[in-house]
Design a protein around this motif. Structure first.
Motif, PDB file in Angstrom:
ATOM      1  N   THR A  35      12.846  -6.712  -2.978  1.00  0.00           N
ATOM      2  CA  THR A  35      11.460  -6.292  -3.173  1.00  0.00           C
ATOM      3  C   THR A  35      10.522  -7.442  -2.846  1.00  0.00           C
ATOM      4  O   THR A  35      10.867  -8.607  -3.028  1.00  0.00           O
ATOM      5  CB  THR A  35      11.258  -5.843  -4.634  1.00  0.00           C
ATOM      6  OG1 THR A  35      12.232  -4.855  -4.954  1.00  0.00           O
ATOM      7  CG2 THR A  35       9.870  -5.271  -4.848  1.00  0.00           C
ATOM      8  N   LEU A  36       9.339  -7.122  -2.358  1.00  0.00           N
ATOM      9  CA  LEU A  36       8.346  -8.142  -2.015  1.00  0.00           C
ATOM     10  C   LEU A  36       8.100  -9.071  -3.197  1.00  0.00           C
ATOM     11  O   LEU A  36       7.936  -8.632  -4.335  1.00  0.00           O
ATOM     12  CB  LEU A  36       7.035  -7.462  -1.603  1.00  0.00           C
ATOM     13  CG  LEU A  36       5.902  -8.390  -1.155  1.00  0.00           C
ATOM     14  CD1 LEU A  36       6.235  -9.026   0.183  1.00  0.00           C
ATOM     15  CD2 LEU A  36       4.587  -7.618  -1.075  1.00  0.00           C
ATOM     16  N   ARG A  92      16.515 -11.642   0.582  1.00  0.00           N
ATOM     17  CA  ARG A  92      15.689 -12.226   1.643  1.00  0.00           C
ATOM     18  C   ARG A  92      15.393 -13.706   1.361  1.00  0.00           C
ATOM     19  O   ARG A  92      15.316 -14.519   2.284  1.00  0.00           O
ATOM     20  CB  ARG A  92      14.398 -11.427   1.794  1.00  0.00           C
ATOM     21  CG  ARG A  92      13.556 -11.815   2.993  1.00  0.00           C
ATOM     22  CD  ARG A  92      12.440 -10.825   3.248  1.00  0.00           C
ATOM     23  NE  ARG A  92      11.634 -10.559   2.076  1.00  0.00           N
ATOM     24  CZ  ARG A  92      11.726  -9.461   1.321  1.00  0.00           C
ATOM     25  NH1 ARG A  92      12.588  -8.521   1.644  1.00  0.00           N
ATOM     26  NH2 ARG A  92      10.954  -9.289   0.264  1.00  0.00           N
ATOM     27  N   PHE A 151       7.557 -10.794   6.342  1.00  0.00           N
ATOM     28  CA  PHE A 151       8.170  -9.525   5.956  1.00  0.00           C
ATOM     29  C   PHE A 151       7.109  -8.443   5.773  1.00  0.00           C
ATOM     30  O   PHE A 151       7.262  -7.321   6.278  1.00  0.00           O
ATOM     31  CB  PHE A 151       8.959  -9.709   4.657  1.00  0.00           C
ATOM     32  CG  PHE A 151       9.427  -8.415   4.038  1.00  0.00           C
ATOM     33  CD1 PHE A 151      10.468  -7.697   4.598  1.00  0.00           C
ATOM     34  CD2 PHE A 151       8.814  -7.916   2.896  1.00  0.00           C
ATOM     35  CE1 PHE A 151      10.898  -6.498   4.027  1.00  0.00           C
ATOM     36  CE2 PHE A 151       9.242  -6.722   2.317  1.00  0.00           C
ATOM     37  CZ  PHE A 151      10.280  -6.016   2.887  1.00  0.00           C
ATOM     38  N   LYS A 152       6.037  -8.775   5.086  1.00  0.00           N
ATOM     39  CA  LYS A 152       4.978  -7.786   4.847  1.00  0.00           C
ATOM     40  C   LYS A 152       4.300  -7.401   6.154  1.00  0.00           C
ATOM     41  O   LYS A 152       4.003  -6.218   6.390  1.00  0.00           O
ATOM     42  CB  LYS A 152       3.947  -8.333   3.854  1.00  0.00           C
ATOM     43  CG  LYS A 152       2.926  -7.299   3.398  1.00  0.00           C
ATOM     44  CD  LYS A 152       3.602  -6.146   2.674  1.00  0.00           C
ATOM     45  CE  LYS A 152       2.644  -5.038   2.326  1.00  0.00           C
ATOM     46  NZ  LYS A 152       3.300  -3.921   1.623  1.00  0.00           N
ATOM     47  N   GLN A 153       4.060  -8.367   7.022  1.00  0.00           N
ATOM     48  CA  GLN A 153       3.435  -8.062   8.307  1.00  0.00           C
ATOM     49  C   GLN A 153       4.341  -7.183   9.159  1.00  0.00           C
ATOM     50  O   GLN A 153       3.851  -6.300   9.879  1.00  0.00           O
ATOM     51  CB  GLN A 153       3.099  -9.359   9.034  1.00  0.00           C
ATOM     52  CG  GLN A 153       1.939 -10.118   8.406  1.00  0.00           C
ATOM     53  CD  GLN A 153       1.658 -11.444   9.083  1.00  0.00           C
ATOM     54  OE1 GLN A 153       2.503 -11.973   9.805  1.00  0.00           O
ATOM     55  NE2 GLN A 153       0.489 -12.004   8.847  1.00  0.00           N
ATOM     56  N   GLU A 155       6.429  -4.951   7.989  1.00  0.00           N
ATOM     57  CA  GLU A 155       6.291  -3.618   7.387  1.00  0.00           C
ATOM     58  C   GLU A 155       5.019  -2.934   7.875  1.00  0.00           C
ATOM     59  O   GLU A 155       5.029  -1.766   8.256  1.00  0.00           O
ATOM     60  CB  GLU A 155       6.244  -3.725   5.860  1.00  0.00           C
ATOM     61  CG  GLU A 155       7.582  -3.718   5.168  1.00  0.00           C
ATOM     62  CD  GLU A 155       7.435  -3.468   3.685  1.00  0.00           C
ATOM     63  OE1 GLU A 155       6.361  -3.745   3.118  1.00  0.00           O
ATOM     64  OE2 GLU A 155       8.399  -2.966   3.078  1.00  0.00           O
ATOM     65  N   ILE A 156       3.927  -3.674   7.845  1.00  0.00           N
ATOM     66  CA  ILE A 156       2.630  -3.128   8.258  1.00  0.00           C
ATOM     67  C   ILE A 156       2.671  -2.697   9.717  1.00  0.00           C
ATOM     68  O   ILE A 156       2.110  -1.656  10.101  1.00  0.00           O
ATOM     69  CB  ILE A 156       1.517  -4.172   8.020  1.00  0.00           C
ATOM     70  CG1 ILE A 156       1.299  -4.379   6.514  1.00  0.00           C
ATOM     71  CG2 ILE A 156       0.209  -3.744   8.693  1.00  0.00           C
ATOM     72  CD1 ILE A 156       0.403  -5.553   6.186  1.00  0.00           C
ATOM     73  N   LYS A 158       4.772  -1.320  11.429  1.00  0.00           N
ATOM     74  CA  LYS A 158       5.445  -0.046  11.701  1.00  0.00           C
ATOM     75  C   LYS A 158       4.478   1.137  11.597  1.00  0.00           C
ATOM     76  O   LYS A 158       4.767   2.225  12.114  1.00  0.00           O
ATOM     77  CB  LYS A 158       6.591   0.159  10.714  1.00  0.00           C
ATOM     78  CG  LYS A 158       7.698  -0.873  10.831  1.00  0.00           C
ATOM     79  CD  LYS A 158       8.720  -0.716   9.719  1.00  0.00           C
ATOM     80  CE  LYS A 158       9.771  -1.813   9.756  1.00  0.00           C
ATOM     81  NZ  LYS A 158      10.718  -1.715   8.601  1.00  0.00           N
ATOM     82  N   ASN A 159       3.338   0.939  10.921  1.00  0.00           N
ATOM     83  CA  ASN A 159       2.374   2.034  10.709  1.00  0.00           C
ATOM     84  C   ASN A 159       0.961   1.480  10.825  1.00  0.00           C
ATOM     85  O   ASN A 159       0.268   1.268   9.822  1.00  0.00           O
ATOM     86  CB  ASN A 159       2.574   2.676   9.329  1.00  0.00           C
ATOM     87  CG  ASN A 159       3.900   3.374   9.188  1.00  0.00           C
ATOM     88  OD1 ASN A 159       4.113   4.454   9.720  1.00  0.00           O
ATOM     89  ND2 ASN A 159       4.824   2.732   8.471  1.00  0.00           N
ATOM     90  N   LEU A 177      -2.748  -1.711   8.092  1.00  0.00           N
ATOM     91  CA  LEU A 177      -1.956  -0.536   7.767  1.00  0.00           C
ATOM     92  C   LEU A 177      -2.765   0.738   8.004  1.00  0.00           C
ATOM     93  O   LEU A 177      -3.966   0.783   7.740  1.00  0.00           O
ATOM     94  CB  LEU A 177      -1.509  -0.615   6.307  1.00  0.00           C
ATOM     95  CG  LEU A 177      -0.316   0.239   5.874  1.00  0.00           C
ATOM     96  CD1 LEU A 177       0.938  -0.140   6.643  1.00  0.00           C
ATOM     97  CD2 LEU A 177      -0.081   0.080   4.370  1.00  0.00           C
ATOM     98  N   GLU A 315      -0.785  -8.035   0.125  1.00  0.00           N
ATOM     99  CA  GLU A 315      -0.911  -7.207   1.322  1.00  0.00           C
ATOM    100  C   GLU A 315      -2.193  -7.548   2.075  1.00  0.00           C
ATOM    101  O   GLU A 315      -2.184  -7.681   3.311  1.00  0.00           O
ATOM    102  CB  GLU A 315      -0.923  -5.728   0.943  1.00  0.00           C
ATOM    103  CG  GLU A 315      -1.133  -4.795   2.138  1.00  0.00           C
ATOM    104  CD  GLU A 315      -1.035  -3.330   1.753  1.00  0.00           C
ATOM    105  OE1 GLU A 315       0.026  -2.921   1.256  1.00  0.00           O
ATOM    106  OE2 GLU A 315      -2.031  -2.595   1.949  1.00  0.00           O
TER     107      GLU A 315
END
Length: 326
Positions: A35-36, A92, A151-153, A155-156, A158-159, A177, A315
């Motif tokens: 998890t983040l 991670r 990691f967060k970037q 994820e972002i 993708k959408n 996002l 985020e």
């Protein structure tokens, strides 16, 4: 002679096979998980429950700056050394404490999974382990945070929201996002919002003449003045004559960083609403964009009463740090 040649061929084929196997193992390294902003700490119970564990918590569970209530930088998950195997090794990020070894620190990348960062802390005694931890606190935190931002970037990415409007107004590329929407847009200001269960997340973008905010003792005062003027014009509150301002009883934190290789002032603090009772955290970046003779301001702020806000603010920080100035 033939016998010796045959042995040589067999050895050569064996080496090639081992190399191919090694390459395949690297190629098919398992994806990391977690998890983040969760960090695995690997140690025996004696270290975790003693002074060494206290120092680990002091470093990695330190409160996030500029939050209304204390929230830890990372949620720590302790794992006994003997239990650190198989799927657990796919975390991670992890920090492993190794007593009885030569004093030092080692950063390892993508050893058990990818992407992954491991920090190996070693020392002959508890005192040596603690000394290494304290001496490298900032470096460890910085490297681990970089992994989480990446990691967060990812994820972002993708959408993604269509950010052509942002690019056309400010000459930047930004990974936002898709769940954000443009709440307000002028020739020199943009406000994006995202609805969450208990409130909303917000991103503001605007620019200042180059040199408006100087890197001296006047910086915080100037930043607060600018924030309050922007809030009065662009961020109205829920009742008449209400608008976003900077919380006066909470001194903002000011630091310096690099964003897109540009010198940047980073301010963290609390916003509230004049003539109303709304409040929350903000993070403000003032980027020195010499190439375009301006200071570019990107600020994220969140309204989420009575719940944790760390990951919401993270985020927004990841979005802002994705910027590329044209």
């Amino acid at each position: 002679m033939f016998k010796y040649n045959l042995v040589a061929v067999v050895v050569l084929l064996f080496c090639i096979s081992c190399t191919e196997k090694s390459n395949k193992e690297e190629q098919y390294l398992s994806p990391s998980g977690g998890t983040l902003n969760n960090l695995t700490i690997v140690s025996d119970d004696a270290l975790w429950n003693g002074e060494t564990g206290d120092v680990v918590r002091e470093i990695f569970a330190a409160p996030v700056l500029g939050m209304p209530q204390d929230e830890p930088s990372y949620t720590l998950k302790h794992m006994k050394t003997r239990a650190f195997h198989e799927f657990v090794k796919k975390s991670r990020t992890f920090v492993e404490l190794k007593p009885g070894k030569s004093k030092g620190i080692k950063f390892v990348k993508d050893v058990y999974a990818s992407p992954q960062l491991g920090v190996i802390i070693s020392g002959q005694t508890n005192e040596e382990l603690i000394a290494v931890l304290k001496a490298n606190a900032d470096k460890m935190s910085s490297k681990i945070k970089a992994v989480e931002v990446d990691f967060k970037q990812a994820e972002i990415s993708k959408n993604l929201l269509d950010t052509d409007d942002i690019s056309s107004v400010f000459g930047i590329d930004l990974s936002v996002l898709f769940s954000y929407r443009i709440a307000k847009k002028t020739d020199d200001f943009m406000w994006l919002r995202k609805d969450i269960k208990t409130g909303d997340m917000n991103l503001m973008i605007y620019e200042l003449p180059y040199g408006t905010v100087k890197r001296d003792s006047t910086a915080i005062t100037k930043i607060v003045q600018i924030r309050d003027s922007i809030g009065k014009v662009h961020i109205p509150g829920p009742v008449k004559d209400s608008y976003m301002i900077t919380e006066k009883s909470f001194a903002p934190y000011l630091g310096a960083t690099l964003i897109d290789n540009n010198q940047t002032l980073e301010t963290r603090g609390i916003w509230d609403v004049k003539n109303d009772y709304m409040a929350g955290p903000f993070i403000n970046y003032i980027i020195d964009d010499k190439k375009n003779n301006r200071q570019l301001v990107l600020e994220g702020f969140t309204y989420a009463p009575q719940i944790a806000k760390r990951d919401y603010m993270f985020e927004l920080e990841a979005i802002i740090k994705s910027i590329s100035i044209n």
